[in-house]
Design a protein around this motif. Structure first.
Motif, PDB file in Angstrom:
ATOM      1  N   THR A  82      13.031  -0.550  -2.603  1.00 51.51           N
ATOM      2  CA  THR A  82      11.940  -1.160  -3.369  1.00 51.51           C
ATOM      3  C   THR A  82      11.392  -2.387  -2.652  1.00 51.51           C
TER       4      THR A  82
ATOM      5  N   SER B  83      -8.193   2.442  -3.651  1.00 47.76           N
ATOM      6  CA  SER B  83      -6.880   2.076  -4.179  1.00 47.76           C
ATOM      7  C   SER B  83      -5.966   1.536  -3.091  1.00 47.76           C
TER       8      SER B  83
ATOM      9  N   ASP C 100       1.372   0.075  -3.866  1.00 51.22           N
ATOM     10  CA  ASP C 100       2.278  -1.059  -4.055  1.00 51.22           C
ATOM     11  C   ASP C 100       3.619  -0.512  -4.517  1.00 51.22           C
TER      12      ASP C 100
ATOM     13  N   THR D 122       5.930   2.017  -5.654  1.00 46.93           N
ATOM     14  CA  THR D 122       5.694   3.333  -6.247  1.00 46.93           C
ATOM     15  C   THR D 122       4.504   3.304  -7.189  1.00 46.93           C
ATOM     16  N   ASN D 123       3.748   2.221  -7.176  1.00 45.32           N
ATOM     17  CA  ASN D 123       2.556   2.098  -8.017  1.00 45.32           C
ATOM     18  C   ASN D 123       1.298   2.195  -7.165  1.00 45.32           C
TER      19      ASN D 123
ATOM     20  N   ILE E 111      -2.536   0.979  -7.138  1.00 46.35           N
ATOM     21  CA  ILE E 111      -3.465   0.039  -7.755  1.00 46.35           C
ATOM     22  C   ILE E 111      -4.885   0.532  -7.477  1.00 46.35           C
TER      23      ILE E 111
END
Length: 424
Positions: free
Chosen positions: A128, A269, A272, A274-275, A277
């Motif tokens: 992470t 996009s 970030d 596992t996200n 944006i």
């Protein structure tokens, strides 16, 4: 013993990674557990010390049974035993960070062979942190680990970041194997030595980072710009007389790109961890050549909210400032998508490298007259048309071929369906 799944009632301890009496940090893997479905790692809920193992390796333990006694740090808000629930609350420890990697910048670790992390075990917490800071697995593999069996701990990665990431662009040290690449000792020849200036070094670093971080895929389309070219040639003098601004193709391209982004917002996009944006603003960067030959990317902010006059004013101003070396920091910040007009240099097409942390970059080639077969109601005809290739390099981690191809085709459609009756 945490529950590893809905139907799992027991687990087998494969081995302990933290011995009795050893200290650990939040996220460090305490032990590995095997079930009838998959092997799992059990992370530490907070930093602390291993007091005792209540079961040994190879023991089969029912879910919910106490397998270890931990002494957690003073500020850790968790129980002193491994929770019977698989959802363990984790609080950050406020202890000091180890300085065991103080000599980090003095050496480059060899890159181990294998898969993720070069065959090295990467804990979920370390993974992470690496994703958040865009650290590739190859780069992680070069960071010395202070955990058991040289495993990476959270403190190792934090210390590495504080040291300025000395291995970010290091070359891998090949391992000795049955076949070795011969050292060919290329003759690099003699000539004038030109030292890279600071900007060129920054560009080089940024490009290497982007190429190693994002899996690049490039899609291509061809667009018929005849109507756009004819309209621009017909109106450029009147446009400059009315607004005292040159009408180049750049604002016209930006206008089409901004419209296509509104149709396919996922292109706009950033990844970030596992996200994903998806940006609210559409800020278009323009790769622009400086007098030194280096490239810089000034940004047209809120391009979707500007009319053609405003786009022309903004692009002309930014290009002028770039050529006069008068760009400020704010002029080059905040881009969400970038256009590189390689046609300016006479290139037919290009395969640009993504401007991190964006998801894609568009290259527009030279506009060239060609004989094309045109389908009309009365039959096919051969006509001289103004043709241009467009290429889109995209980050395949977050953009798939369907989205990229559809977006690229939409840009071409907006260019081809240019309204020749439009006013300004």
């Amino acid at each position: 013993m945490p529950k590893m799944g809905e139907s799992i009632t027991e687990g087998t301890i494969i081995n302990w990674l933290v011995n009795e009496g050893d200290s650990f940090e939040e996220g460090d893997i305490l032990l590995e557990v095997a079930t009838d479905k998959v092997d799992n790692e059990v992370p530490a809920p907070a930093s602390g010390k291993m007091i005792a193992h209540t079961f040994k390796a190879k023991d089969v333990v029912p879910v919910g049974e106490t397998i270890a006694i931990l002494e957690l740090s003073e500020n850790a808000k968790t129980e002193k035993k491994v929770s019977k629930s698989p959802a363990v609350t984790q609080e950050k420890s406020k202890g000091k960070i180890s300085s065991s990697t103080s000599n980090l910048s003095q050496r480059v670790a060899p890159l181990p062979s294998g898969g993720a992390g070069g065959g090295r075990f990467i804990s979920p917490l370390v993974d992470t942190i690496a994703r958040k800071h865009h650290i590739s697995y190859e780069e992680l593999a070069r960071i010395p680990g202070t955990g058991k069996d040289e495993r990476l701990r959270k403190s190792d990665v934090i210390n590495y970041l504080e040291k300025g990431r000395p291995f970010q662009f290091a070359q891998a040290v090949p391992e000795v194997s049955g076949f070795q690449i011969p050292d060919l000792k290329f003759d690099k020849g003699k000539g004038k030595i030109v030292e890279m200036d600071r900007m060129r070094q920054m560009i080089a670093d940024h490009m290497v980072f982007s190429a190693s971080t994002a899996p690049h895929v490039t899609a291509y389309v061809e667009a018929d710009l005849t109507e756009m070219v004819n309209w621009r040639n017909k109106n450029k003098d009147a446009f400059q007389k009315k607004y005292n601004e040159k009408l180049t193709f750049t604002p016209l391209f930006i206008e089409c790109v901004a419209k296509a982004i509104q149709d396919f917002p996922m292109i706009n996009s950033t990844l970030d961890g596992t996200n994903i944006i998806v940006k609210d603003e559409i800020n278009i960067g323009m790769a622009t050549a400086l007098p030194s030959g280096n490239l810089i990317v000034p940004v047209v902010k809120n391009a979707d909210k500007k009319n053609l006059k405003e786009l022309a004013e903004t692009t002309n101003e930014l290009v002028g400032k770039a050529r006069d070396n008068k760009l400020k920091g704010d002029h080059t910040k905040g881009s969400t998508f970038t256009i590189s007009n390689v046609g300016t240099f006479g290139s037919l097409m290009g395969t640009p490298i993504i401007n991190q942390p964006e998801a894609a970059i568009l290259a527009t080639g030279i506009i060239k007259k060609r004989a094309e077969v045109i389908e009309r109601k009365e039959g096919d005809t051969i006509e001289i048309r103004q043709m241009m290739y467009l290429s889109l390099s995209f980050d395949h981690r977050i953009v798939d071929g369907y989205l990229a191809g559809s977006f690229l085709r939409r840009i071409a459609d907006y260019m081809e369906k240019f309204d020749i009756k439009r006013s300004f």
